[in-house]
Design a protein around this motif. Structure first.
Motif, PDB file in Angstrom:
ATOM      1  N   ILE A 150       0.680  -1.320   0.007  1.00 42.20           N
ATOM      2  CA  ILE A 150       0.159   0.020  -0.106  1.00 42.20           C
ATOM      3  C   ILE A 150       0.913   1.304  -0.133  1.00 42.20           C
ATOM      4  N   SER A 168       1.219   4.017  -2.901  1.00 40.32           N
ATOM      5  CA  SER A 168       0.799   5.541  -2.575  1.00 40.32           C
ATOM      6  C   SER A 168       2.159   6.376  -3.318  1.00 40.32           C
ATOM      7  N   ASP A 221      -7.372  -0.736   4.725  1.00 40.54           N
ATOM      8  CA  ASP A 221      -6.073  -0.509   3.376  1.00 40.54           C
ATOM      9  C   ASP A 221      -6.340   0.623   2.804  1.00 40.54           C
ATOM     10  N   MET A 241      -4.218   4.174   2.466  1.00 37.80           N
ATOM     11  CA  MET A 241      -3.489   4.459   1.301  1.00 37.80           C
ATOM     12  C   MET A 241      -3.733   5.902   0.965  1.00 37.80           C
ATOM     13  N   GLU A 270      -1.094   9.272   1.846  1.00 36.04           N
ATOM     14  CA  GLU A 270      -0.653  10.277   0.772  1.00 36.04           C
ATOM     15  C   GLU A 270      -0.758  11.570   1.203  1.00 36.04           C
TER      16      GLU A 270
END
Length: 474
Positions: A4, A8, A386, A390, A394
Protein backbone atom coordinates in the motif's frame (compact mmCIF):
# COMPACT_ATOMS: atom_id res chain seq x y z
CA UNK A 1 0.64 -2.95 4.27
CA UNK A 2 4.00 -2.50 2.55
CA UNK A 3 2.50 -2.73 -0.93
CA UNK A 4 0.00 0.00 0.00
CA UNK A 5 2.86 2.38 0.88
CA UNK A 6 4.69 1.55 -2.34
CA UNK A 7 1.49 2.09 -4.27
CA UNK A 8 1.01 5.52 -2.61
CA UNK A 9 4.49 6.65 -3.65
CA UNK A 10 3.84 5.39 -7.19
CA UNK A 11 0.53 7.28 -7.42
CA UNK A 12 2.10 10.56 -6.22
CA UNK A 13 4.98 10.12 -8.65
CA UNK A 14 2.60 9.34 -11.50
CA UNK A 15 0.68 12.60 -11.06
CA UNK A 16 3.70 14.88 -10.67
CA UNK A 17 2.08 18.23 -11.52
CA UNK A 18 -0.87 17.72 -9.19
CA UNK A 19 1.46 16.57 -6.42
CA UNK A 20 3.80 19.53 -6.92
CA UNK A 21 0.98 22.08 -6.89
CA UNK A 22 -0.47 20.58 -3.70
CA UNK A 23 2.93 20.63 -2.00
CA UNK A 24 3.46 24.26 -3.09
CA UNK A 25 0.10 25.22 -1.57
CA UNK A 26 1.01 23.56 1.73
CA UNK A 27 4.50 25.10 1.61
CA UNK A 28 3.10 28.63 1.17
CA UNK A 29 0.59 28.10 3.97
CA UNK A 30 3.21 26.86 6.45
CA UNK A 31 5.68 29.54 5.35
CA UNK A 32 3.07 32.25 5.92
CA UNK A 33 2.18 31.02 9.39
CA UNK A 34 5.80 30.59 10.55
CA UNK A 35 6.99 33.89 9.06
CA UNK A 36 4.07 35.88 10.46
CA UNK A 37 4.46 34.45 13.95
CA UNK A 38 8.24 34.85 13.85
CA UNK A 39 7.89 38.50 12.81
CA UNK A 40 5.45 39.14 15.65
CA UNK A 41 7.65 37.46 18.25
CA UNK A 42 10.75 39.21 16.94
CA UNK A 43 9.05 42.59 17.11
CA UNK A 44 7.86 41.89 20.64
CA UNK A 45 11.31 40.81 21.81
CA UNK A 46 12.90 43.88 20.22
CA UNK A 47 10.40 46.26 21.81
CA UNK A 48 10.65 44.55 25.19
CA UNK A 49 14.43 44.88 25.00
CA UNK A 50 14.04 48.60 24.28
CA UNK A 51 11.73 48.99 27.29
CA UNK A 52 14.17 47.03 29.45
CA UNK A 53 17.01 49.30 28.38
CA UNK A 54 15.10 52.41 29.37
CA UNK A 55 14.39 50.93 32.78
CA UNK A 56 14.39 47.45 34.27
CA UNK A 57 10.85 46.10 34.56
CA UNK A 58 11.70 44.59 37.95
CA UNK A 59 12.66 47.97 39.38
CA UNK A 60 10.28 50.28 41.21
CA UNK A 61 11.40 53.89 41.54
CA UNK A 62 10.04 55.51 44.72
CA UNK A 63 9.70 59.29 45.04
CA UNK A 64 8.78 61.54 47.95
CA UNK A 65 5.36 63.14 47.45
CA UNK A 66 5.75 65.95 50.01
CA UNK A 67 9.29 67.13 50.84
CA UNK A 68 7.95 69.56 53.43
CA UNK A 69 6.98 66.67 55.69
CA UNK A 70 9.88 65.28 57.66
CA UNK A 71 8.22 61.90 58.13
CA UNK A 72 7.78 61.45 54.37
CA UNK A 73 11.38 62.12 53.35
CA UNK A 74 13.31 59.24 51.83
CA UNK A 75 15.88 58.41 54.49
CA UNK A 76 17.94 55.44 55.64
CA UNK A 77 15.06 54.38 57.89
CA UNK A 78 12.77 54.20 54.86
CA UNK A 79 15.41 52.11 53.06
CA UNK A 80 15.40 49.68 55.99
CA UNK A 81 11.61 49.60 55.91
CA UNK A 82 11.56 48.71 52.21
CA UNK A 83 14.17 45.99 52.72
CA UNK A 84 11.78 44.19 55.08
CA UNK A 85 8.99 43.98 52.50
CA UNK A 86 8.19 40.64 50.89
CA UNK A 87 9.39 39.92 47.34
CA UNK A 88 12.21 42.51 47.59
CA UNK A 89 15.74 41.49 46.62
CA UNK A 90 17.42 44.89 46.67
CA UNK A 91 16.87 48.47 47.83
CA UNK A 92 19.17 51.20 46.51
CA UNK A 93 19.03 54.84 47.68
CA UNK A 94 19.85 57.48 45.06
CA UNK A 95 21.46 60.82 45.89
CA UNK A 96 21.69 63.45 43.15
CA UNK A 97 23.93 66.50 42.87
CA UNK A 98 22.77 68.87 40.15
CA UNK A 99 25.27 70.52 37.90
CA UNK A 100 26.80 70.98 34.48
CA UNK A 101 29.51 68.82 32.96
CA UNK A 102 32.01 70.02 30.38
CA UNK A 103 34.52 68.13 28.28
CA UNK A 104 36.47 70.38 25.96
CA UNK A 105 33.97 72.28 23.83
CA UNK A 106 31.12 69.96 24.80
CA UNK A 107 28.63 70.74 27.55
CA UNK A 108 25.87 68.71 29.21
CA UNK A 109 23.31 69.21 31.94
CA UNK A 110 23.23 66.01 33.95
CA UNK A 111 23.31 65.31 37.67
CA UNK A 112 25.80 63.22 39.55
CA UNK A 113 23.85 60.14 40.57
CA UNK A 114 25.17 58.57 43.75
CA UNK A 115 24.16 54.91 44.12
CA UNK A 116 25.53 51.98 46.12
CA UNK A 117 28.23 49.90 44.46
CA UNK A 118 25.83 46.91 44.58
CA UNK A 119 23.53 48.70 42.15
CA UNK A 120 26.34 49.56 39.73
CA UNK A 121 27.27 45.86 39.72
CA UNK A 122 23.84 45.13 38.19
CA UNK A 123 24.59 47.38 35.22
CA UNK A 124 26.33 45.94 32.19
CA UNK A 125 29.79 47.50 31.97
CA UNK A 126 31.06 47.71 28.39
CA UNK A 127 34.41 49.31 29.19
CA UNK A 128 36.39 50.19 32.31
CA UNK A 129 35.51 49.36 35.91
CA UNK A 130 32.98 50.23 38.59
CA UNK A 131 33.96 53.29 40.68
CA UNK A 132 35.20 52.33 44.13
CA UNK A 133 34.44 54.11 47.36
CA UNK A 134 37.37 56.38 48.19
CA UNK A 135 35.83 59.00 50.48
CA UNK A 136 37.57 61.73 48.52
CA UNK A 137 36.71 62.80 44.99
CA UNK A 138 34.00 60.90 43.09
CA UNK A 139 35.00 58.74 40.14
CA UNK A 140 32.42 58.29 37.43
CA UNK A 141 30.63 55.48 35.63
CA UNK A 142 28.75 56.97 32.68
CA UNK A 143 25.89 55.57 30.67
CA UNK A 144 26.58 55.18 26.97
CA UNK A 145 23.72 57.54 26.20
CA UNK A 146 25.51 60.44 27.92
CA UNK A 147 27.20 61.13 24.56
CA UNK A 148 23.81 62.29 23.26
CA UNK A 149 23.57 64.78 26.16
CA UNK A 150 26.86 66.48 25.37
CA UNK A 151 26.70 69.22 22.73
CA UNK A 152 29.19 71.64 21.27
CA UNK A 153 28.38 75.08 22.66
CA UNK A 154 29.60 76.69 19.42
CA UNK A 155 28.23 74.44 16.69
CA UNK A 156 25.45 72.75 18.72
CA UNK A 157 26.41 69.35 17.37
CA UNK A 158 26.21 66.28 19.61
CA UNK A 159 29.31 64.53 20.87
CA UNK A 160 27.90 61.24 19.58
CA UNK A 161 27.96 62.70 16.07
CA UNK A 162 31.58 63.82 16.31
CA UNK A 163 34.60 61.90 15.04
CA UNK A 164 35.19 60.59 18.57
CA UNK A 165 31.56 59.68 19.16
CA UNK A 166 32.20 55.96 18.79
CA UNK A 167 35.13 55.96 21.22
CA UNK A 168 34.78 55.04 24.87
CA UNK A 169 34.73 57.87 27.42
CA UNK A 170 36.83 55.84 29.85
CA UNK A 171 39.99 57.74 30.73
CA UNK A 172 38.49 61.13 29.91
CA UNK A 173 37.55 63.78 32.46
CA UNK A 174 34.55 66.01 33.16
CA UNK A 175 34.84 69.53 34.50
CA UNK A 176 31.76 69.36 36.69
CA UNK A 177 30.20 72.61 37.95
CA UNK A 178 28.02 72.01 40.98
CA UNK A 179 24.89 74.10 41.24
CA UNK A 180 24.14 76.30 44.27
CA UNK A 181 27.72 76.01 45.51
CA UNK A 182 29.91 79.10 45.28
CA UNK A 183 33.20 80.18 46.72
CA UNK A 184 33.25 83.43 48.68
CA UNK A 185 35.33 86.02 46.82
CA UNK A 186 38.15 87.90 48.55
CA UNK A 187 36.13 91.14 48.57
CA UNK A 188 33.22 89.35 50.22
CA UNK A 189 35.53 87.94 52.89
CA UNK A 190 36.92 91.44 53.52
CA UNK A 191 33.40 92.86 53.75
CA UNK A 192 32.51 90.24 56.33
CA UNK A 193 35.67 91.16 58.29
CA UNK A 194 34.79 94.88 58.15
CA UNK A 195 31.28 94.09 59.35
CA UNK A 196 32.71 92.23 62.33
CA UNK A 197 34.99 95.17 63.26
CA UNK A 198 32.06 97.56 62.84
CA UNK A 199 30.12 95.55 65.38
CA UNK A 200 33.03 95.84 67.78
CA UNK A 201 33.31 99.65 67.21
CA UNK A 202 29.62 100.03 67.74
CA UNK A 203 29.84 98.30 71.07
CA UNK A 204 32.71 100.58 72.16
CA UNK A 205 30.82 103.70 71.07
CA UNK A 206 27.76 102.71 73.02
CA UNK A 207 29.88 102.32 76.07
CA UNK A 208 31.16 105.94 75.58
CA UNK A 209 27.73 107.50 76.01
CA UNK A 210 25.34 106.55 73.17
CA UNK A 211 22.17 104.80 74.15
CA UNK A 212 21.93 101.11 73.47
CA UNK A 213 18.91 101.68 71.24
CA UNK A 214 20.75 104.18 68.99
CA UNK A 215 23.72 101.89 68.79
CA UNK A 216 21.53 98.97 67.70
CA UNK A 217 19.86 101.07 65.00
CA UNK A 218 23.20 102.28 63.65
CA UNK A 219 24.60 98.80 63.54
CA UNK A 220 21.42 97.49 61.94
CA UNK A 221 21.40 100.13 59.18
CA UNK A 222 25.11 99.70 58.48
CA UNK A 223 24.81 95.94 58.44
CA UNK A 224 21.88 96.07 55.99
CA UNK A 225 23.82 98.41 53.65
CA UNK A 226 26.89 96.22 53.82
CA UNK A 227 24.79 93.09 53.35
CA UNK A 228 23.17 94.52 50.23
CA UNK A 229 26.57 95.55 48.87
CA UNK A 230 27.97 92.14 49.73
CA UNK A 231 25.11 90.41 47.91
CA UNK A 232 25.67 92.54 44.80
CA UNK A 233 29.34 91.65 44.83
CA UNK A 234 28.50 88.01 45.44
CA UNK A 235 26.28 87.89 42.35
CA UNK A 236 28.92 89.56 40.23
CA UNK A 237 32.15 88.10 41.52
CA UNK A 238 31.48 84.71 43.10
CA UNK A 239 33.14 81.88 41.26
CA UNK A 240 31.33 78.54 40.86
CA UNK A 241 32.89 75.40 42.26
CA UNK A 242 34.27 73.35 39.38
CA UNK A 243 35.77 69.94 40.07
CA UNK A 244 37.62 67.65 37.69
CA UNK A 245 36.17 64.15 37.82
CA UNK A 246 37.68 61.14 36.08
CA UNK A 247 35.57 58.65 34.08
CA UNK A 248 36.56 55.08 34.95
CA UNK A 249 33.72 53.08 33.39
CA UNK A 250 31.01 53.10 30.73
CA UNK A 251 27.83 50.99 30.45
CA UNK A 252 26.65 49.33 27.24
CA UNK A 253 23.17 50.89 27.37
CA UNK A 254 22.69 53.59 24.76
CA UNK A 255 19.53 54.69 26.61
CA UNK A 256 21.38 55.24 29.88
CA UNK A 257 22.00 58.98 30.29
CA UNK A 258 23.17 58.88 33.90
CA UNK A 259 26.52 59.75 35.47
CA UNK A 260 26.95 57.29 38.35
CA UNK A 261 29.28 57.47 41.30
CA UNK A 262 29.59 55.80 44.70
CA UNK A 263 26.97 57.25 47.04
CA UNK A 264 29.27 57.19 50.08
CA UNK A 265 31.97 59.14 48.27
CA UNK A 266 29.39 61.64 46.99
CA UNK A 267 28.14 62.24 50.54
CA UNK A 268 31.63 63.01 51.79
CA UNK A 269 32.24 65.26 48.78
CA UNK A 270 29.04 67.25 49.30
CA UNK A 271 29.76 67.65 52.99
CA UNK A 272 33.00 69.40 52.13
CA UNK A 273 31.06 71.83 49.93
CA UNK A 274 28.52 72.79 52.59
CA UNK A 275 27.88 76.44 53.31
CA UNK A 276 26.48 77.55 56.70
CA UNK A 277 26.02 73.87 57.55
CA UNK A 278 23.75 73.55 54.49
CA UNK A 279 24.52 70.68 52.10
CA UNK A 280 23.51 71.28 48.47
CA UNK A 281 20.33 69.51 47.48
CA UNK A 282 19.34 68.61 51.04
CA UNK A 283 16.00 69.90 52.43
CA UNK A 284 15.70 72.30 55.36
CA UNK A 285 13.27 72.35 58.25
CA UNK A 286 10.74 75.13 58.83
CA UNK A 287 13.37 77.20 60.60
CA UNK A 288 15.71 76.97 57.62
CA UNK A 289 18.09 74.62 59.36
CA UNK A 290 19.42 71.40 57.79
CA UNK A 291 18.35 68.02 59.05
CA UNK A 292 20.81 65.73 60.78
CA UNK A 293 20.17 62.92 58.29
CA UNK A 294 20.46 62.40 54.53
CA UNK A 295 17.37 62.78 52.37
CA UNK A 296 17.56 60.86 49.10
CA UNK A 297 16.25 61.97 45.70
CA UNK A 298 14.64 58.60 45.12
CA UNK A 299 14.92 54.95 46.12
CA UNK A 300 15.10 52.05 43.67
CA UNK A 301 13.34 48.90 44.90
CA UNK A 302 14.12 45.71 42.97
CA UNK A 303 11.51 42.95 43.02
CA UNK A 304 12.39 39.27 42.81
CA UNK A 305 10.24 38.81 39.68
CA UNK A 306 8.19 40.83 37.21
CA UNK A 307 5.02 39.14 38.47
CA UNK A 308 5.42 40.74 41.92
CA UNK A 309 6.12 44.28 40.71
CA UNK A 310 2.48 45.34 40.54
CA UNK A 311 1.66 44.09 44.05
CA UNK A 312 4.84 45.57 45.52
CA UNK A 313 4.13 48.92 43.84
CA UNK A 314 0.68 48.99 45.43
CA UNK A 315 2.12 48.25 48.88
CA UNK A 316 4.63 51.10 48.60
CA UNK A 317 2.01 53.46 47.21
CA UNK A 318 -0.26 52.67 50.19
CA UNK A 319 2.61 53.79 52.42
CA UNK A 320 2.20 57.29 50.99
CA UNK A 321 4.96 57.36 48.37
CA UNK A 322 4.85 57.92 44.65
CA UNK A 323 6.01 54.97 42.57
CA UNK A 324 6.99 54.51 38.96
CA UNK A 325 7.99 51.42 36.97
CA UNK A 326 8.20 50.21 33.39
CA UNK A 327 5.71 47.40 33.88
CA UNK A 328 2.80 49.49 32.58
CA UNK A 329 4.83 50.40 29.50
CA UNK A 330 5.79 46.76 29.02
CA UNK A 331 2.15 45.65 29.36
CA UNK A 332 1.11 48.27 26.81
CA UNK A 333 3.79 47.02 24.42
CA UNK A 334 2.67 43.42 24.92
CA UNK A 335 -0.96 44.35 24.24
CA UNK A 336 0.00 46.11 21.02
CA UNK A 337 2.22 43.23 19.90
CA UNK A 338 -0.49 40.68 20.73
CA UNK A 339 -2.87 42.55 18.44
CA UNK A 340 -0.25 42.63 15.69
CA UNK A 341 0.46 38.92 16.17
CA UNK A 342 -3.26 38.18 16.02
CA UNK A 343 -3.54 40.00 12.71
CA UNK A 344 -0.41 38.35 11.32
CA UNK A 345 -1.57 34.95 12.57
CA UNK A 346 -4.94 35.47 10.90
CA UNK A 347 -3.25 36.25 7.60
CA UNK A 348 -1.12 33.14 7.95
CA UNK A 349 -4.18 31.09 8.87
CA UNK A 350 -5.92 32.22 5.66
CA UNK A 351 -3.02 30.88 3.64
CA UNK A 352 -3.20 27.66 5.68
CA UNK A 353 -6.93 27.29 4.99
CA UNK A 354 -6.28 27.70 1.29
CA UNK A 355 -3.67 24.94 1.52
CA UNK A 356 -6.15 22.65 3.34
CA UNK A 357 -8.75 23.23 0.64
CA UNK A 358 -6.09 22.34 -1.91
CA UNK A 359 -5.35 19.05 -0.13
CA UNK A 360 -9.04 18.14 0.02
CA UNK A 361 -9.47 18.98 -3.65
CA UNK A 362 -6.39 16.95 -4.57
CA UNK A 363 -7.48 13.89 -2.62
CA UNK A 364 -11.05 14.07 -3.86
CA UNK A 365 -9.78 14.28 -7.44
CA UNK A 366 -7.45 11.36 -6.75
CA UNK A 367 -10.39 9.27 -5.56
CA UNK A 368 -12.40 10.06 -8.70
CA UNK A 369 -9.45 9.23 -10.93
CA UNK A 370 -8.69 5.97 -9.14
CA UNK A 371 -12.12 4.45 -8.63
CA UNK A 372 -11.30 1.45 -10.82
CA UNK A 373 -7.97 1.04 -9.03
CA UNK A 374 -9.79 1.01 -5.70
CA UNK A 375 -12.25 -1.63 -6.96
CA UNK A 376 -9.41 -3.79 -8.27
CA UNK A 377 -7.53 -3.55 -4.94
CA UNK A 378 -10.63 -4.66 -3.07
CA UNK A 379 -11.12 -7.63 -5.40
CA UNK A 380 -7.50 -8.60 -4.77
CA UNK A 381 -8.14 -8.66 -1.01
CA UNK A 382 -7.60 -5.11 0.22
CA UNK A 383 -10.11 -4.18 2.92
CA UNK A 384 -11.62 -0.78 3.78
CA UNK A 385 -8.83 0.06 6.28
CA UNK A 386 -6.15 -0.52 3.63
CA UNK A 387 -7.89 1.86 1.23
CA UNK A 388 -8.33 4.50 3.94
CA UNK A 389 -4.71 4.13 5.02
CA UNK A 390 -3.49 4.60 1.44
CA UNK A 391 -5.20 7.97 1.03
CA UNK A 392 -4.37 9.13 4.56
CA UNK A 393 -0.71 8.19 4.03
CA UNK A 394 -0.62 10.17 0.79
CA UNK A 395 -2.14 13.18 2.58
CA UNK A 396 0.37 12.92 5.42
CA UNK A 397 3.23 12.61 2.92
CA UNK A 398 2.08 15.72 1.06
CA UNK A 399 1.73 17.60 4.35
CA UNK A 400 5.13 16.49 5.62
CA UNK A 401 7.01 17.46 2.46
CA UNK A 402 5.12 20.75 2.17
CA UNK A 403 5.77 21.51 5.84
CA UNK A 404 9.52 20.93 5.60
CA UNK A 405 9.79 23.05 2.44
CA UNK A 406 7.60 25.75 4.01
CA UNK A 407 9.80 25.95 7.13
CA UNK A 408 12.91 26.11 4.96
CA UNK A 409 11.40 28.89 2.85
CA UNK A 410 10.44 30.81 6.00
CA UNK A 411 14.09 30.72 7.13
CA UNK A 412 15.19 32.29 3.84
CA UNK A 413 12.53 34.99 4.10
CA UNK A 414 13.53 35.62 7.74
CA UNK A 415 17.11 36.24 6.63
CA UNK A 416 15.97 38.80 4.07
CA UNK A 417 13.49 40.54 6.39
CA UNK A 418 15.94 40.60 9.29
CA UNK A 419 18.56 42.37 7.16
CA UNK A 420 16.05 44.97 5.97
CA UNK A 421 14.59 45.58 9.45
CA UNK A 422 18.03 46.04 11.01
CA UNK A 423 18.84 48.62 8.33
CA UNK A 424 15.50 50.42 8.71
CA UNK A 425 15.68 50.53 12.53
CA UNK A 426 19.36 51.57 12.45
CA UNK A 427 20.31 48.69 14.73
CA UNK A 428 23.86 47.29 15.13
CA UNK A 429 24.94 44.95 12.36
CA UNK A 430 24.53 41.35 13.40
CA UNK A 431 21.35 41.98 15.39
CA UNK A 432 18.92 39.08 14.97
CA UNK A 433 15.25 40.03 15.18
CA UNK A 434 13.55 37.27 13.16
CA UNK A 435 14.42 34.42 15.49
CA UNK A 436 12.33 31.29 14.94
CA UNK A 437 12.14 29.20 18.15
CA UNK A 438 12.52 25.42 17.93
CA UNK A 439 9.06 24.81 19.34
CA UNK A 440 7.51 26.78 16.46
CA UNK A 441 9.43 24.69 13.90
CA UNK A 442 8.27 21.42 15.47
CA UNK A 443 4.71 22.72 15.90
CA UNK A 444 4.54 23.85 12.27
CA UNK A 445 5.73 20.47 10.99
CA UNK A 446 3.35 18.49 13.21
CA UNK A 447 0.49 20.86 12.34
CA UNK A 448 1.19 20.45 8.64
CA UNK A 449 1.02 16.65 8.85
CA UNK A 450 -1.99 16.50 11.18
CA UNK A 451 -4.03 19.03 9.21
CA UNK A 452 -3.20 17.22 5.95
CA UNK A 453 -4.38 13.93 7.43
CA UNK A 454 -7.62 15.55 8.62
CA UNK A 455 -8.08 17.13 5.20
CA UNK A 456 -7.67 13.73 3.55
CA UNK A 457 -9.91 11.94 6.06
CA UNK A 458 -13.17 12.55 4.19
CA UNK A 459 -11.86 11.48 0.76
CA UNK A 460 -10.25 8.42 2.37
CA UNK A 461 -13.48 7.42 4.08
CA UNK A 462 -15.45 7.90 0.91
CA UNK A 463 -12.93 5.82 -1.07
CA UNK A 464 -13.07 2.97 1.44
CA UNK A 465 -16.85 2.66 1.03
CA UNK A 466 -16.72 2.21 -2.74
CA UNK A 467 -18.04 -1.23 -3.76
CA UNK A 468 -15.71 -3.29 -5.97
CA UNK A 469 -18.26 -4.17 -8.67
CA UNK A 470 -19.56 -0.61 -8.96
CA UNK A 471 -15.98 0.68 -9.15
CA UNK A 472 -14.95 -1.70 -11.94
CA UNK A 473 -18.11 -1.16 -13.97
CA UNK A 474 -17.89 2.64 -13.77
Amino acid sequence: MGYIIRLSFANLKLRKLRTALTIIGIMIGIMSIVTMLTAGMGARDAMVDEVEKVGNTREIVVYCVNTSRKDMLLTDSVVSKFEKLDDVVGVYPVLEANGTEKMGNYTGFSSLVGVPIEYMEILNIEDGVIPESNGSRPKLLVGKGIKDNLFNSKTYTLYSESTKGEESLVGKRFDFELQDIVKASKDQEEDQTDASSTDADGESESSDGESKEDTKNNIKNKTEDESEESNNKSEEENDPVVVKLNIVGETDNEYDYNIYTDIGTLKMFLKRQQNDRKIPGQPLDKSGNPYSFWSYSRIIVRADSVENVEHLSKVIKDMGYQVNNNLETLNSVNRTINIVQLVLGALGAIAGIVAIIGIINTMMTAVYDRIREIGLLKMLGADNDDISFMFLFESALLGGVGGVLGIGLSFLIDLFLNKKLVQMMDMPEGTWIMSTPLWLVVLALVLSIVVSILAGAFPARWASKIKPLEAISS
